[in-house]
Design a protein around this motif. Structure first.
Motif, short mmCIF file in Angstrom:
data_model
loop_
_atom_site.label_atom_id
_atom_site.label_comp_id
_atom_site.label_asym_id
_atom_site.label_seq_id
_atom_site.Cartn_x
_atom_site.Cartn_y
_atom_site.Cartn_z
N ILE A 177 0.85 -1.19 0.00
CA ILE A 177 0.00 0.00 0.00
C ILE A 177 0.89 1.24 0.00
N HIS A 178 0.60 2.16 -0.89
CA HIS A 178 1.33 3.43 -0.96
C HIS A 178 0.36 4.56 -0.64
N LEU A 179 0.73 5.42 0.28
CA LEU A 179 -0.13 6.52 0.71
C LEU A 179 0.55 7.87 0.49
N GLU A 180 -0.24 8.85 0.13
CA GLU A 180 0.23 10.23 0.03
C GLU A 180 -0.81 11.15 0.65
N ILE A 181 -0.34 12.26 1.21
CA ILE A 181 -1.24 13.24 1.80
C ILE A 181 -1.11 14.56 1.05
N ILE A 182 -2.23 15.29 0.99
CA ILE A 182 -2.24 16.59 0.32
C ILE A 182 -2.91 17.63 1.21
N ASP A 183 -3.04 18.85 0.68
CA ASP A 183 -3.58 19.99 1.44
C ASP A 183 -2.69 20.26 2.65
N LEU A 184 -1.40 20.37 2.39
CA LEU A 184 -0.40 20.39 3.46
C LEU A 184 -0.39 21.68 4.27
N ASN A 185 -0.94 22.76 3.73
CA ASN A 185 -0.95 23.99 4.51
C ASN A 185 -1.80 23.87 5.77
N ARG A 186 -2.61 22.79 5.85
CA ARG A 186 -3.46 22.57 7.03
C ARG A 186 -2.74 21.80 8.14
N ILE A 187 -1.46 21.49 7.95
CA ILE A 187 -0.69 20.80 8.99
C ILE A 187 -0.29 21.80 10.07
N ARG A 188 -0.36 21.35 11.32
CA ARG A 188 0.11 22.15 12.44
C ARG A 188 1.14 21.33 13.22
N PHE A 189 2.04 22.01 13.89
CA PHE A 189 3.17 21.35 14.54
C PHE A 189 3.10 21.52 16.05
N HIS A 190 2.78 20.44 16.74
CA HIS A 190 2.80 20.41 18.20
C HIS A 190 2.66 18.96 18.66
N LYS A 191 2.89 18.73 19.93
CA LYS A 191 2.75 17.39 20.50
C LYS A 191 1.27 17.01 20.48
N VAL A 192 0.99 15.79 20.04
CA VAL A 192 -0.40 15.33 19.89
C VAL A 192 -0.70 14.25 20.93
N GLY A 193 -1.67 14.50 21.80
CA GLY A 193 -2.07 13.54 22.81
C GLY A 193 -3.12 12.57 22.29
N MET A 194 -3.52 11.62 23.14
CA MET A 194 -4.46 10.59 22.72
C MET A 194 -5.81 11.17 22.29
N GLU A 195 -6.38 12.05 23.10
CA GLU A 195 -7.69 12.61 22.79
C GLU A 195 -7.69 13.33 21.44
N GLU A 196 -6.74 14.22 21.26
CA GLU A 196 -6.66 14.98 20.01
C GLU A 196 -6.33 14.05 18.84
N GLY A 197 -5.44 13.08 19.09
CA GLY A 197 -5.05 12.16 18.04
C GLY A 197 -6.21 11.32 17.54
N CYS A 198 -7.01 10.80 18.47
CA CYS A 198 -8.16 9.97 18.08
C CYS A 198 -9.25 10.81 17.40
N ARG A 199 -9.42 12.03 17.87
CA ARG A 199 -10.42 12.90 17.27
C ARG A 199 -10.01 13.33 15.86
N ASN A 200 -8.74 13.20 15.54
CA ASN A 200 -8.26 13.56 14.21
C ASN A 200 -8.87 12.67 13.12
N PHE A 201 -9.45 11.52 13.51
CA PHE A 201 -10.07 10.59 12.56
C PHE A 201 -11.52 10.94 12.25
N GLU A 202 -12.05 11.99 12.85
CA GLU A 202 -13.49 12.24 12.79
C GLU A 202 -14.02 12.46 11.37
N ARG A 203 -13.19 12.93 10.46
CA ARG A 203 -13.64 13.19 9.09
C ARG A 203 -13.44 11.98 8.17
N LEU A 204 -13.11 10.83 8.74
CA LEU A 204 -12.93 9.61 7.96
C LEU A 204 -14.08 8.65 8.26
N PRO A 205 -15.16 8.72 7.50
CA PRO A 205 -16.32 7.88 7.78
C PRO A 205 -16.05 6.42 7.46
N GLY A 206 -16.91 5.56 7.96
CA GLY A 206 -16.77 4.14 7.69
C GLY A 206 -17.63 3.32 8.63
#
Length: 240
Positions: A177-206
């Protein structure tokens, strides 16, 4: 010349790998207006353009409101510049993204005017949206690969603030499997905890099963409780 630069100042940068098409980046607005195939038009616009044998995708960012035109014109780097710089950053971290070619921005007086980001056309034909809409025999493997990529991004103290179905590209071949990400200006740089990390999946339905696959893979890499991750991801997915 000095007065003209104040009235209409442009800036651009070209990846050294593509110095042979620097004239294209230098005059990008003219090429963009006259040629290319529009592949997306919404808040921003995407075009596919081929120049001297180089197949590229160009993102034209919309002109913002007057406050942000001043901010981007004087104080803040443009979204195009951020996209270009962040592309190099994520590639250095072993994260796939279409190879950056360059960017172009301009301003009139002190107001931000135009902004374009240029990258190579991706060889990944599918997005996460296709994974939802279609049937892939290795859905579990693909979903877990996306979760692993998300964990890798978070472990590098980065988070994509629009981690959504159109911004994750993938393909599968004999090498995996090969993956690429786009819309990179939306990246932010900081330490990511469990709550924020898990919530980062909210826009991935399934399905619940897909969410569980994500939760298990993400938790195993991050060292979290998979059931807690699933609980957070599932609640976010339902709200979204």
């Amino acid at each position: 010349m000095f007065f003209r630069n104040i009235i209409h100042k442009k800036s651009y940068q070209v990846n050294p790998l593509f110095n042979h098409i620097s004239d294209f980046i230098k005059d990008l607005p003219e090429y963009y207006k006259k040629t290319g195939k529009t592949i997306y038009k919404g808040r921003n616009e995407l075009k596919e353009i081929e120049y001297n044998g180089v197949a590229m995708v160009i993102k034209s960012f919309r002109i913002p409101n007057i406050v942000n035109r001043i901010a981007y014109g004087i104080f803040r780097p443009s979204k195009a510049k951020r996209s270009y710089e962040y592309a190099h950053t994520v590639m250095e971290k072993g994260i796939g993204t279409p190879v950056p070619v360059g960017y172009y921005t301009s301003r009139k007086w002190f107001l931000f005017s135009e902004s374009y980001y240029v990258c190579l056309k991706s060889e990944c034909p599918y997005t996460y949206k296709d994974l939802i809409d279609g049937k892939f025999p290795n859905t579990e493997k693909i979903v877990k690969s996306i979760a692993a990529l998300t964990a890798h991004i978070h472990k590098n103290n980065m988070i994509h603030k629009d981690w959504s179905r159109g911004n994750i590209l993938f393909k599968e071949d004999e090498n995996g499997i090969h993956l690429e990400i786009i819309d990179l200006n939306r990246i932010r740089f900081h330490k990511v905890g469990m709550e924020e990390g898990c919530r980062n999946f909210e826009r991935l339905p399934g399905t619940d099963r897909m969410t569980m696959w994500m939760a298990e893979e993400y938790a195993s890499i991050m060292g979290y409780d998979p059931h807690k991750c699933f609980e957070i991801m599932n609640s976010c997915k339902e709200k979204f």
